[in-house]
Design a protein around this motif. Sequence first.
Motif, mmCIF file in Angstrom:
data_model
loop_
_atom_site.group_PDB
_atom_site.id
_atom_site.type_symbol
_atom_site.label_atom_id
_atom_site.label_comp_id
_atom_site.label_asym_id
_atom_site.label_seq_id
_atom_site.Cartn_x
_atom_site.Cartn_y
_atom_site.Cartn_z
ATOM 1 N N GLU A 30 0.834 -1.206 0.000
ATOM 2 C CA GLU A 30 0.000 0.000 0.000
ATOM 3 C C GLU A 30 0.868 1.255 0.000
ATOM 4 N N ASN A 31 1.944 1.247 0.773
ATOM 5 C CA ASN A 31 2.847 2.406 0.767
ATOM 6 C C ASN A 31 3.504 2.589 -0.594
ATOM 7 N N THR A 32 3.884 1.470 -1.214
ATOM 8 C CA THR A 32 4.495 1.538 -2.542
ATOM 9 C C THR A 32 3.502 2.052 -3.571
ATOM 10 N N PHE A 33 2.256 1.602 -3.476
ATOM 11 C CA PHE A 33 1.217 2.057 -4.411
ATOM 12 C C PHE A 33 1.046 3.568 -4.334
ATOM 13 N N LEU A 34 0.995 4.093 -3.127
ATOM 14 C CA LEU A 34 0.828 5.538 -2.973
ATOM 15 C C LEU A 34 2.027 6.287 -3.537
ATOM 16 N N GLY A 35 3.235 5.776 -3.258
ATOM 17 C CA GLY A 35 4.428 6.442 -3.758
ATOM 18 C C GLY A 35 4.516 6.440 -5.269
ATOM 19 N N LEU A 36 4.240 5.316 -5.894
ATOM 20 C CA LEU A 36 4.309 5.243 -7.355
ATOM 21 C C LEU A 36 3.184 6.035 -8.006
#
Length: 822
Positions: free
Chosen positions: A55-61
Motif C-alpha cells: 500500500e505504501n508503494t502504491f501511494l508512492g508510485l
Amino acid sequence: MFRRYILFFVLLISVIVSGYSFRDLDWLKHESEHFVYIYHNEVAGSVSKIEEIAENTFLGLSELFGNPFRDKISILIGGYEDRSNGLANPVMESIYIMTIGLDYPYRNDGFWLEEVITHELSHLFQITATTQVGNFLRNYFSRLYLPNALQPMWFTEGFAQLGSELIGDLYEYDYRRLPFLWDQLDREDPFLEETVVSGHSGIGGEAYYNYGYAFLTFLNETYGFESIQELVRIKSGIFGFAGIDFSFERVYGKSYQELKAEFIDFESEKWKGVETPSIHRLSSDIGEFVSHYRSKTYANRLYYIGFDREQRYYTLYREDTEILRTSMEIIDFAVFENEIALLLFEKEVSETRLYFFREGRLERTKYSHLVGIDFAGKDRLAILRNSLGTMSVEILSLRNERVTTIFAAIDPEMQITSVRASQDGALVAFRVNMRGNKYIAFYSSGFDAPLMYKIDKDFSLGSWTSGGFLISVENGFGSSVYLVTSEGEMTSLATFPRYVRDPARTREGIVAVGQVKGNKLLYSVESKTTEFKLKETTVEMRVPEPLEGEKYEGFTSWRFVSPIPYKGLSLLFSDLTFHNHLIAGGSFDFGTMLPSLHLELCSIDYTPVDFTLSFEFSDLNVEASLEAYRQYVINPKLAFGWKAELNYPLQVSGSINVVLQDSSVLYGGQASLKTNIAVRDTQTATSNLVDVGIRVDFDWKKNGFALDSAIFSRVTFGEDPSLVPVELWDFRDDSNIVVGLSISSDYTISRRGFNLINLVHLSEEGIGAKIDTLIGRSFSWRLAIYKFETVYLYAAYPIEIKAGIMLESMRLLPYIDFALLY
C-alpha cells in the motif's frame, strides 16, 4: 481389468511423488484498498507486512507516475519454491513473489520483501501506463494493449530498480554492481546492444539489469526526474509503438545513441584509474563465459564450481582437477575426507535436492528444499532448509537420519542466506539478514542459543580456517577479508579492490570469488592490519499472527484478458492466478452460411487433476468433451502420467504414459534424451481399440551447432485405427502401424547485434535444415532449408524466426516457422 490397473497406477504414483506445486497447497485470499493477496497458509504470517509495504508503494508510485489501474492488483505470495524470485504480469495486473530472500551476487542485499514488492510494482506502473484512450482500450477491449512493453529489456529492468530507489531509497548502484560497469568501460566497445538487450555476457541477463539501472540513474541525475516522468508519459501513448528512440528525441532532444555516449564518457571519467584485482592462476585462462564460484577449502585443498554459460554445464573442481560434470545446476557443495555432498537444482519440480558423489556416480537422496550445506564433522551436515517459506538451520545426521533444528527464522522479516561449519563440527556459523541489517550467528552444542553479532556493512560468509571463519566485508568499492571467531574477535587478513564473496584460505593466500569479465577466482596475499572485537547483540524476532483470509475460489474470480484468434474469434478470461482459463467465441462459415460457437474451461495445476471441458456447436451439431490428466514427476529422470477423455458423440479413452529422460555432457556439448511410452484404450459405441506409441527425442548442442531428432512409432490393436489417427509434423496417417522420423540441424553463424531504432533487435543468425517423414498408409515427407534469426520485439521476449524453402512430396513450397524462446 485395464481400467482397474489405471486406478491402481494413479493411486501408487500419488503416494511416491515428491515436491510441491500450486495445487498441493491450500490458498487463501485477503483484500486491502488496492490489492488482492492470494497466499498459502504457510506464509500467512507475512501477509500483514506485505500489505503494509504494497500500500505504501502504491501511494508512492501513484504520486510519481499516476494510477493506471481500474481493478485491484493481485499479489500471489508463495514460499514453496527454492529459488528466490519475483515476477510481474502486466497483462493480468498481478505480481508473484517468493518470501525467501535473495542474497544475489550482482545486487545489494537489503530487506527482501521491500525490494521485491517495490521492484515488481514499478514494473506494473511503467508497463501498464497508457493515455485515457489507452486505458479505455485496455479495460474494455484488450489487456494486451501495452505501448510501454515495446522496449528493450534494459529499459524494463532498469526502470524497476530506479522505481525502488525513488520511492523508498531501497536500491542503490552499489559496490556489488560496479565490477560489471568497470569491465565494460575497459572495453573498446562498451555496453554493446547484444550485451544489454539479449544478455550475452559473462553474467547473463544480469547485464541488462545492471546497465539499465546505471543508464536511467544517469539520466535522472543529469537531466532531472521530470525527464523520466516525461519519458514514461510519451511512451504511454501511441508514440510508444515507435520505439524508444522517438521518445528519447522528444524528451532530451538527443538520440539514444548520443545519450549513451554521454553516459559512457561520464562514467569513464568518474572511474578513471580503477584498480584491477589479481586473478588466481586457476581462473587465469578461462574466458568471460566460464564462471568460477563458491570457493571452499578442505585439508588445504581448494574446491570450487565452474559454469560454462554457453554449453550450459556445471563442474566441481579440486584445484585444477575436474571431479564431476553435470547439466544440473550446482547450488552448493561440501567435502569431508572422501565424501562429497552436493545440492543440485531439479528444474523439473523447481526444488533443490541433496546428492552424494560416490564412486564416480551421483546418488540422489530423499532430502529436498535445502539451500545451503556444509559438513559438520564426520557423518553430519549443517543444512539450511526452506520449509514452505521459513528458513531454518539444522544438523542432519547421515548415520541415523536424525535432524536437529538449531535456529528457525520465524519472523517473516528475517532471512538466512548461508551456513558454514567448522571441520570438527563443533561450531556452526550462518548469515542473518533482519530488515536489511546483517548479522553473523554462531552456534555450538554448549550454547543455549546462537550468539549474534551485528556487522554494520554488507558481508559474505566464507570457509572455516584455523581458529574461525573467513568473511568478506564491504570496504568502500571493494572488500576486506577478516577472520572472525565465535567470541566476536575480528582480524583483517586481506583486501580486494572489488566486491568478492566466498573467501577461502590457501597456501598462496586468500582466495575469493569476484567479477573480472565474468566470475573468477581472485587472490590477495595475507597481510594483517587491524584487530577489533564485535559486540554481541540480541535480535528481536516478531512472530506475527497468521492473517485469516477466506478460501480462494479460482472458478469464481474471473478477469477479462483479451480477444484472441482461436477457432475464429474468442474472448479469453482468466482467474487471478492464471491457472484457470475460460474461452468463449465463435466463427462463421460463409460456404455453408452456418455459425459455429464454442466454450472451453481449462485448469492447470489448480485442482487435483488438470482438465479441459469444452462444448462446441457447429454445422447444427453439438459436440462435447472432457479431458482429465495429470503428470507426476518422480525424479529428474522419471515421470508417470495418465489421461482420461470422454467425448460426445460417445467415445471414451484412457491412457497411461511413462517418460524417461536424462541430460549429460557429451563430447564437450550438452545432450539430452527423452523417451515417452504411452498405452491408450479407446472405446466407442461400436468398437474398441488399444494403441501403443513410443517416441524418442535426442538433442545435442555445442558451440553454436544444434542437432535435434525424434523417432516415433505407433501400433494399434483393433478394427478401426482411424479412431486414433497420428498427427505429427503437419502430417496425418490412420493406419495400424505408423513410424516417423524428424531430424533438424542448426548452426549459428554470428550474433548480429543489430538494432533497428530500438524497436527490433536482431541477435543470433544462422542456417539450418530439417527433414520430416511419416510412413503408414502413405509415405509423407518434407525437406526444408532455412535461415533463422533471433528477434527481440514485444516486451523484449526473443522470437526465433525460420524462413526458407521446402520440398514436400515433390512440391516446392515456402517454409516459415517461429517460436517464442521463453
